[in-house]
Scaffold this active site. Sequence first.
Site, mmCIF file in Angstrom:
data_model
loop_
_atom_site.group_PDB
_atom_site.id
_atom_site.type_symbol
_atom_site.label_atom_id
_atom_site.label_comp_id
_atom_site.label_asym_id
_atom_site.label_seq_id
_atom_site.Cartn_x
_atom_site.Cartn_y
_atom_site.Cartn_z
ATOM 1 N N HIS A 1 42.756 36.310 42.927
ATOM 2 C CA HIS A 1 43.163 35.425 44.033
ATOM 3 C C HIS A 1 42.028 34.480 44.448
ATOM 4 C CE1 HIS A 1 46.288 34.812 47.108
ATOM 5 N NE2 HIS A 1 45.359 34.723 48.044
ATOM 6 N N ASP B 1 45.969 39.529 40.753
ATOM 7 C CA ASP B 1 45.844 39.132 42.160
ATOM 8 C C ASP B 1 46.092 40.355 43.037
ATOM 9 O OD1 ASP B 1 46.363 38.099 44.760
ATOM 10 O OD2 ASP B 1 46.992 36.192 43.878
ATOM 11 N N SER C 1 47.609 30.224 48.394
ATOM 12 C CA SER C 1 47.986 31.383 49.203
ATOM 13 C C SER C 1 48.770 30.927 50.440
ATOM 14 C CB SER C 1 46.717 32.177 49.557
ATOM 15 O OG SER C 1 47.047 33.454 50.020
#
EC number: 3.1.2.12
Lengths: 284, 284
Positions: free
Chosen positions: A262, A229, A150
């Site tokens: 995620h 995600d 991320s």
Amino acid sequence: MGEITEVSSNKCFGGWQKIYSHESDVLKCKMNFGVYLPPQVEHDSIPVIYWLSGLTCTESNFITKAGAQNYAAEYGIMLVTPDTSPRGINIPGEDDSWDFGSGAGFYVNATEEPWSTNYKMFSYITDELPALINKKFPAIPDKQSIMGHSMGGHGALICALKYPGKYKSVSAFAPICNPINSNWGQKAFTGYLGGKKGDEHWKKWDATELIQVYNGPFLDILIHQGEKDSFIEELRTENLYEIAKNTPSINLILRLLPDYDHSYFFIATFIEEHIKHHVKYLKS
Amino acid sequence: MGEITEVSSNKCFGGWQKIYSHESDVLKCKMNFGVYLPPQVEHDSIPVIYWLSGLTCTESNFITKAGAQNYAAEYGIMLVTPDTSPRGINIPGEDDSWDFGSGAGFYVNATEEPWSTNYKMFSYITDELPALINKKFPAIPDKQSIMGHSMGGHGALICALKYPGKYKSVSAFAPICNPINSNWGQKAFTGYLGGKKGDEHWKKWDATELIQVYNGPFLDILIHQGEKDSFIEELRTENLYEIAKNTPSINLILRLLPDYDHSYFFIATFIEEHIKHHVKYLKS
């Protein structure tokens, strides 16, 4: 160069998972970082993979949740896991947002007050920390790679693209690929860099921009992206992918995974593939 | 039998890591539990391993830190991870201690007020929860095993020893092997069971006592114990081991590991061995 102090030490997969603290000259505060020392360090100097974590994380999230030590032990790789921002420096508001300030350094060198005194995460990650690691541990200085998740995936990409040849390979899980076109990135860049979207100086910290001017040795990029995600609008993977396809010296492998999100459950599932990706370059 | 409500769902190693809540009839409160469903559930009913966690844990610690889903997916095993006590029932003092009350149910059926109304973790783990799992998921009811850590290692051992034949195999990481001779166990048994050390009714919840009167099918017990475990004085592994050596129908394999401690780094390192231990009996 400052000393390091052991914060914790746990035997793990035949090696040692350590956390250390040190006084960072660059960040002007005390910082923690993790080091996984596989069993091979008893006899040899070994390659290093740096892991950069995402928003809200510390040095501990990856250490406790990714299961990476298993594969680091198998392949003889040192894992270094820095924290995600300076800590406890008492800038007003530093702890007010989960996506800016503490836990959200964004791996840039801030130029705007009041952040510019401490928030130099890019220099910390690419210069000060590797120098410390190479001095204190049996690392092979020219065998290092970088990966992240991320915000940390963005960090890994810009470290590799801005410092051609410094990292043998790069990989990322759900990276923020084009921060100047994401809400997270715009908030961070406005605060740390000043100015606004469209400014030239923002482009120097954006992987999709940097890849267009990359001029270095062949770089093999592996990205895993979950299709479920919930932050996918912030990531803009497609922007990076489209440009990378036509960029000389860059090979971008993008793996889109149905149903994955995620979380660290996603990271744990594919961390072995990422470590193998780096081993291909670190052991050749 | 009550309904179950999905709390979270994450794709993981090709399967799904889920957390559910339900209203427990036995514990008279809402309880969370984790279920890892490996990819094999799409086509088959599969064996189940129950994991019992230690003091202070919830259903989440093992799920996020042990890396077990990797091997559950490989071998086609469902993993069920209950919480460690009733929650939120407003008994005065229930949250005052980390080693008694919330997060510390000790897997016994309490007989002392005010705990005896809710703290029936033994019945919950061995009866209510398996019945729910067998009804709601594609589990093979007569193919189940049990394992745990510390207080949960004690729990796994007493479940297997008190219910001969119910579990195909049992294993534990750093279990409390002889709670009537440990501070943790004495505090818990005094509170939940009443009376004092030496009382006959305590012995019905102590693995080292139960193994002496075990009368059931062959039971293969695997225990891993770190030699640098800072709680080793609470565990009394040697007491169980000495008695098990001469007990018919019991095979106790004790692995003593130099340098390993009481943490999830230790569990993550050896969880594959434990799952393989159970697979040997669950798939035969």
